[in-house]
Design an enzyme around this catalytic site. Structure first.
Site, PDB file in Angstrom:
ATOM      1  CB  SER A 107      -2.426   4.860 -16.793  1.00 11.36           C
ATOM      2  OG  SER A 107      -2.425   6.410 -16.957  1.00 11.36           O
TER       3      SER A 107
ATOM      4  CG  ASP B 259      -1.857   1.071   1.116  1.00 10.40           C
ATOM      5  OD1 ASP B 259      -1.679   2.273   0.917  1.00 10.40           O
ATOM      6  OD2 ASP B 259      -2.597   0.987   2.159  1.00 10.40           O
TER       7      ASP B 259
ATOM      8  CG  ASP C 279      -6.678  10.588  -6.563  1.00 11.33           C
ATOM      9  OD1 ASP C 279      -6.528  11.310  -5.742  1.00 11.33           O
ATOM     10  OD2 ASP C 279      -6.998  11.416  -7.631  1.00 11.33           O
TER      11      ASP C 279
HETATM   12  P1  ADP Z   1      -5.589   5.024 -12.694  1.00 16.52           P
HETATM   13  O1  ADP Z   1      -6.985   5.974 -12.746  1.00 16.52           O
HETATM   14  O2  ADP Z   1      -4.601   5.916 -13.134  1.00 16.52           O
HETATM   15  O3  ADP Z   1      -5.847   3.772 -13.641  1.00 16.52           O
HETATM   16  P2  ADP Z   1      -5.954   3.744 -10.190  1.00 16.52           P
HETATM   17  O4  ADP Z   1      -6.040   4.428  -8.643  1.00 16.52           O
HETATM   18  O5  ADP Z   1      -7.526   3.321 -10.741  1.00 16.52           O
HETATM   19  O6  ADP Z   1      -5.368   4.791 -11.278  1.00 16.52           O
HETATM   20  O7  ADP Z   1      -5.052   2.243 -10.297  1.00 16.52           O
HETATM   21  C1  ADP Z   1      -3.727   2.465 -10.621  1.00 16.52           C
HETATM   22  C2  ADP Z   1      -3.213   1.169  -9.704  1.00 16.52           C
HETATM   23  O8  ADP Z   1      -3.126   1.368  -8.289  1.00 16.52           O
HETATM   24  C3  ADP Z   1      -3.840  -0.136  -9.840  1.00 16.52           C
HETATM   25  O9  ADP Z   1      -2.960  -1.200  -9.958  1.00 16.52           O
HETATM   26  C4  ADP Z   1      -4.463  -0.295  -8.388  1.00 16.52           C
HETATM   27  O10 ADP Z   1      -4.585  -1.597  -8.197  1.00 16.52           O
HETATM   28  C5  ADP Z   1      -3.551   0.623  -7.718  1.00 16.52           C
HETATM   29  N1  ADP Z   1      -3.542   0.685  -6.318  1.00 16.52           N
HETATM   30  C6  ADP Z   1      -4.946   1.363  -5.730  1.00 16.52           C
HETATM   31  N2  ADP Z   1      -4.809   1.548  -4.291  1.00 16.52           N
HETATM   32  C7  ADP Z   1      -3.487   1.495  -4.197  1.00 16.52           C
HETATM   33  C8  ADP Z   1      -2.570   1.791  -2.941  1.00 16.52           C
HETATM   34  N3  ADP Z   1      -3.231   2.235  -1.743  1.00 16.52           N
HETATM   35  N4  ADP Z   1      -1.189   1.683  -3.018  1.00 16.52           N
HETATM   36  C9  ADP Z   1      -0.782   1.366  -4.160  1.00 16.52           C
HETATM   37  N5  ADP Z   1      -1.433   1.106  -5.307  1.00 16.52           N
HETATM   38  C10 ADP Z   1      -3.011   1.193  -5.396  1.00 16.52           C
END
Ligand code: ADP
Length: 176
Positions: A123, A16, A40
């Protein structure tokens, strides 16, 4: 997994990103810096409202670039809001925009003189970028940057799910 790039470290971990004790964590932001789901949402929840207040003051950040705020209650000192492209089939400049989001984040960290930073996979969640192609761009852009002179000593990809981790690992093994 870690590789050495001219005395600097590129690392991959599963986890995370909000928990990372690094100088800056990178957010997968949208161009309006309005917050959202995925990583985000997790960053704004964990960091508290200060980060969003700063995002509102900045007002937005073009796709393919990155903007910096403080990190509120997070362990990191800065959040670098990188705006990757939404996948639209691949002929809308997505590859250049994704590389730009990574490069702008690295340049922002270097400009601040930071030693360590952590990226999520930009992305490849809600924005739908094909994972293999995105991982290749992510690894190539960071590797190229670390080969140049920079304050950065360690860049870590913090990958949330096993599939993303496995694809980044395979990509890094192929390049190493
Ligand atoms: P985007 O809109 O740029 O595609 P997302 O947040 O939907 O961004 O997803 C980007 C990546 O971040 C995905 O692989 C998702 O699984 C991952 N992700 C989600 N939460 C976390 C977190 N707390 N730490 C790291 N990666 C995360």
């Amino acid at each position: 997994m870690k590789v050495d790039i001219k005395g600097r470290t590129l690392a991959l971990v599963r986890g995370d990103i909000t928990l990372q004790a690094v100088d800056a964590i990178v957010n997968a932001a949208n161009a309006g810096l309005r917050g959202g789901g995925g990583v985000d949402g997790a960053i704004h929840r964990a960091g508290g409202p200060e980060i969003m207040e700063e995002c509102r003051r900045i007002g937005g950040c073009p796709t393919g670039t990155a903007c910096v705020t403080g990190a509120g209650k997070l362990r990191a000192r800065h959040v670098i809001h990188a705006v990757g492209p939404r996948w639209k089939g691949g002929d809308r400049g997505e590859a250049g925009l994704l590389a730009g989001a990574y490069r702008s984040s690295l340049e922002a960290a270097a400009k601040l003189g930071l030693a360590s930073m952590a990226f999520p996979s930009l992305s490849t969640g809600a924005y739908g970028y094909p994972l293999e192609q995105a991982a290749a761009i992510a690894i190539a852009t960071v590797t190229d940057f670390l080969k140049g002179g920079t304050s950065l000593q360690q860049v870590t990809f913090v990958l949330f799910d096993q599939e993303t981790f496995a694809v980044f690992e395979q990509e890094l093994n192929e390049r190493a």
